[in-house]
Design a protein around this motif. Sequence first.
Motif, PDB file in Angstrom:
ATOM      1  N   GLU A  13       1.005  -1.208   0.140  1.00 56.59           N
ATOM      2  CA  GLU A  13      -0.005  -0.021   0.119  1.00 56.59           C
ATOM      3  C   GLU A  13       0.697   1.218  -0.017  1.00 56.59           C
ATOM      4  O   GLU A  13       0.320   2.355  -0.636  1.00 56.59           O
ATOM      5  CB  GLU A  13      -0.886  -0.136   1.233  1.00 56.59           C
ATOM      6  CG  GLU A  13      -1.928  -1.030   1.106  1.00 56.59           C
ATOM      7  CD  GLU A  13      -2.726  -1.001   2.366  1.00 56.59           C
ATOM      8  OE1 GLU A  13      -2.779  -0.271   3.033  1.00 56.59           O
ATOM      9  OE2 GLU A  13      -3.209  -2.312   2.669  1.00 56.59           O
ATOM     10  N   GLU A  14       2.094   1.011   0.813  1.00 58.66           N
ATOM     11  CA  GLU A  14       3.093   2.091   0.655  1.00 58.66           C
ATOM     12  C   GLU A  14       4.249   1.595   0.677  1.00 58.66           C
ATOM     13  O   GLU A  14       4.615   0.605   1.058  1.00 58.66           O
ATOM     14  CB  GLU A  14       2.965   3.203   1.882  1.00 58.66           C
ATOM     15  CG  GLU A  14       1.661   3.882   2.197  1.00 58.66           C
ATOM     16  CD  GLU A  14       1.458   4.711   3.360  1.00 58.66           C
ATOM     17  OE1 GLU A  14       1.655   5.976   3.371  1.00 58.66           O
ATOM     18  OE2 GLU A  14       1.579   4.128   4.374  1.00 58.66           O
ATOM     19  N   SER A  15       5.293   2.504   0.104  1.00 65.06           N
ATOM     20  CA  SER A  15       6.849   2.039  -0.066  1.00 65.06           C
ATOM     21  C   SER A  15       7.554   3.105  -0.205  1.00 65.06           C
ATOM     22  O   SER A  15       7.303   4.284  -0.675  1.00 65.06           O
ATOM     23  CB  SER A  15       7.125   0.966  -0.828  1.00 65.06           C
ATOM     24  OG  SER A  15       6.728   1.539  -2.263  1.00 65.06           O
ATOM     25  N   VAL A  16       8.818   2.892   0.173  1.00 69.01           N
ATOM     26  CA  VAL A  16      10.001   3.974   0.319  1.00 69.01           C
ATOM     27  C   VAL A  16      11.080   3.102   0.035  1.00 69.01           C
ATOM     28  O   VAL A  16      11.171   2.163   0.555  1.00 69.01           O
ATOM     29  CB  VAL A  16       9.965   4.964   1.443  1.00 69.01           C
ATOM     30  CG1 VAL A  16      10.324   4.073   2.715  1.00 69.01           C
ATOM     31  CG2 VAL A  16      10.955   5.956   1.128  1.00 69.01           C
ATOM     32  N   SER A  17      12.050   3.687  -0.937  1.00 71.63           N
ATOM     33  CA  SER A  17      13.468   2.976  -1.276  1.00 71.63           C
ATOM     34  C   SER A  17      14.273   4.170  -1.093  1.00 71.63           C
ATOM     35  O   SER A  17      14.106   5.219  -1.585  1.00 71.63           O
ATOM     36  CB  SER A  17      13.143   2.385  -2.708  1.00 71.63           C
ATOM     37  OG  SER A  17      12.353   1.494  -2.695  1.00 71.63           O
ATOM     38  N   TRP A  18      15.497   3.639  -0.425  1.00 67.31           N
ATOM     39  CA  TRP A  18      16.841   4.459  -0.450  1.00 67.31           C
ATOM     40  C   TRP A  18      18.192   3.652  -0.628  1.00 67.31           C
ATOM     41  O   TRP A  18      18.068   2.246  -0.434  1.00 67.31           O
ATOM     42  CB  TRP A  18      16.796   5.432   0.801  1.00 67.31           C
ATOM     43  CG  TRP A  18      16.713   4.647   2.196  1.00 67.31           C
ATOM     44  CD1 TRP A  18      18.035   4.520   2.810  1.00 67.31           C
ATOM     45  CD2 TRP A  18      15.804   3.827   2.818  1.00 67.31           C
ATOM     46  NE1 TRP A  18      17.779   3.662   4.016  1.00 67.31           N
ATOM     47  CE2 TRP A  18      16.352   3.238   3.940  1.00 67.31           C
ATOM     48  CE3 TRP A  18      14.367   3.426   2.493  1.00 67.31           C
ATOM     49  CZ2 TRP A  18      15.761   2.384   4.897  1.00 67.31           C
ATOM     50  CZ3 TRP A  18      13.896   2.843   3.555  1.00 67.31           C
ATOM     51  CH2 TRP A  18      14.534   2.086   4.529  1.00 67.31           C
ATOM     52  N   VAL A  19      19.230   4.497  -0.683  1.00 64.80           N
ATOM     53  CA  VAL A  19      20.512   3.827  -0.789  1.00 64.80           C
ATOM     54  C   VAL A  19      21.521   4.392   0.147  1.00 64.80           C
ATOM     55  O   VAL A  19      21.170   5.720   0.406  1.00 64.80           O
ATOM     56  CB  VAL A  19      21.190   3.918  -2.166  1.00 64.80           C
ATOM     57  CG1 VAL A  19      21.383   5.474  -2.557  1.00 64.80           C
ATOM     58  CG2 VAL A  19      22.430   3.201  -2.242  1.00 64.80           C
ATOM     59  N   MET A  20      22.159   3.701   1.018  1.00 68.22           N
ATOM     60  CA  MET A  20      22.886   4.106   1.914  1.00 68.22           C
ATOM     61  C   MET A  20      24.249   3.962   1.601  1.00 68.22           C
ATOM     62  O   MET A  20      24.500   2.448   1.361  1.00 68.22           O
ATOM     63  CB  MET A  20      22.746   3.607   3.431  1.00 68.22           C
ATOM     64  CG  MET A  20      21.393   4.066   3.919  1.00 68.22           C
ATOM     65  SD  MET A  20      21.082   3.352   5.973  1.00 68.22           S
ATOM     66  CE  MET A  20      22.272   2.322   6.355  1.00 68.22           C
ATOM     67  N   ASP A  21      25.307   4.614   1.386  1.00 72.21           N
ATOM     68  CA  ASP A  21      26.665   4.395   1.396  1.00 72.21           C
ATOM     69  C   ASP A  21      27.326   4.259   2.499  1.00 72.21           C
ATOM     70  O   ASP A  21      27.701   5.211   3.215  1.00 72.21           O
ATOM     71  CB  ASP A  21      27.258   5.539   0.049  1.00 72.21           C
ATOM     72  CG  ASP A  21      26.751   5.363  -1.245  1.00 72.21           C
ATOM     73  OD1 ASP A  21      26.401   4.169  -1.714  1.00 72.21           O
ATOM     74  OD2 ASP A  21      26.688   6.138  -1.848  1.00 72.21           O
ATOM     75  N   CYS A  22      27.914   3.263   2.780  1.00 74.07           N
ATOM     76  CA  CYS A  22      28.823   3.058   4.006  1.00 74.07           C
ATOM     77  C   CYS A  22      30.455   2.779   3.536  1.00 74.07           C
ATOM     78  O   CYS A  22      30.435   2.453   2.154  1.00 74.07           O
ATOM     79  CB  CYS A  22      28.346   1.719   4.653  1.00 74.07           C
ATOM     80  SG  CYS A  22      26.823   1.943   5.262  1.00 74.07           S
ATOM     81  N   VAL A  23      31.354   3.097   4.387  1.00 73.52           N
ATOM     82  CA  VAL A  23      32.569   2.922   4.198  1.00 73.52           C
ATOM     83  C   VAL A  23      33.255   1.609   5.132  1.00 73.52           C
ATOM     84  O   VAL A  23      33.046   2.197   6.332  1.00 73.52           O
ATOM     85  CB  VAL A  23      33.437   4.196   4.092  1.00 73.52           C
ATOM     86  CG1 VAL A  23      35.067   4.081   3.937  1.00 73.52           C
ATOM     87  CG2 VAL A  23      32.796   5.251   3.171  1.00 73.52           C
ATOM     88  N   ALA A  24      33.859   0.810   4.550  1.00 74.87           N
ATOM     89  CA  ALA A  24      34.393  -0.090   5.429  1.00 74.87           C
ATOM     90  C   ALA A  24      35.857  -0.257   4.820  1.00 74.87           C
ATOM     91  O   ALA A  24      36.152  -0.889   3.602  1.00 74.87           O
ATOM     92  CB  ALA A  24      33.660  -1.423   5.358  1.00 74.87           C
ATOM     93  N   ASP A  25      36.718  -0.192   5.959  1.00 74.10           N
ATOM     94  CA  ASP A  25      38.482  -0.476   5.285  1.00 74.10           C
ATOM     95  C   ASP A  25      38.744   0.483   4.120  1.00 74.10           C
ATOM     96  O   ASP A  25      39.198  -0.020   3.266  1.00 74.10           O
ATOM     97  CB  ASP A  25      38.820  -1.723   5.049  1.00 74.10           C
ATOM     98  CG  ASP A  25      38.448  -2.644   6.329  1.00 74.10           C
ATOM     99  OD1 ASP A  25      38.711  -2.027   7.441  1.00 74.10           O
ATOM    100  OD2 ASP A  25      38.296  -3.821   6.252  1.00 74.10           O
TER     101      ASP A  25
END
Length: 71
Positions: A13-25
């Motif tokens: 009925e509802e949705s939201v999408s996103w991207v998260m950029d993380c940094v590891a090493d």
Amino acid sequence: MTCGRLAPAEAGEESVSWVMDCVADGARIPMRLTAVREGSTLAVFFALHLTDPGKAELPEGICTAQTAELA
């Protein structure tokens, strides 16, 4: 860490999408997330690819198929 909004999935009925950029090493690792509401149920889908960040995709068909099981 940075975040950005993506086009919402065509699911529930509802949705939201996103991207998260993380940094590891020192490596950038994008995580793609989608939250879907169907009635009183909330489902969250995510994808990441540690060895090849360019392959971090969350196919919309997965969200649609799994959300259909919630109904």
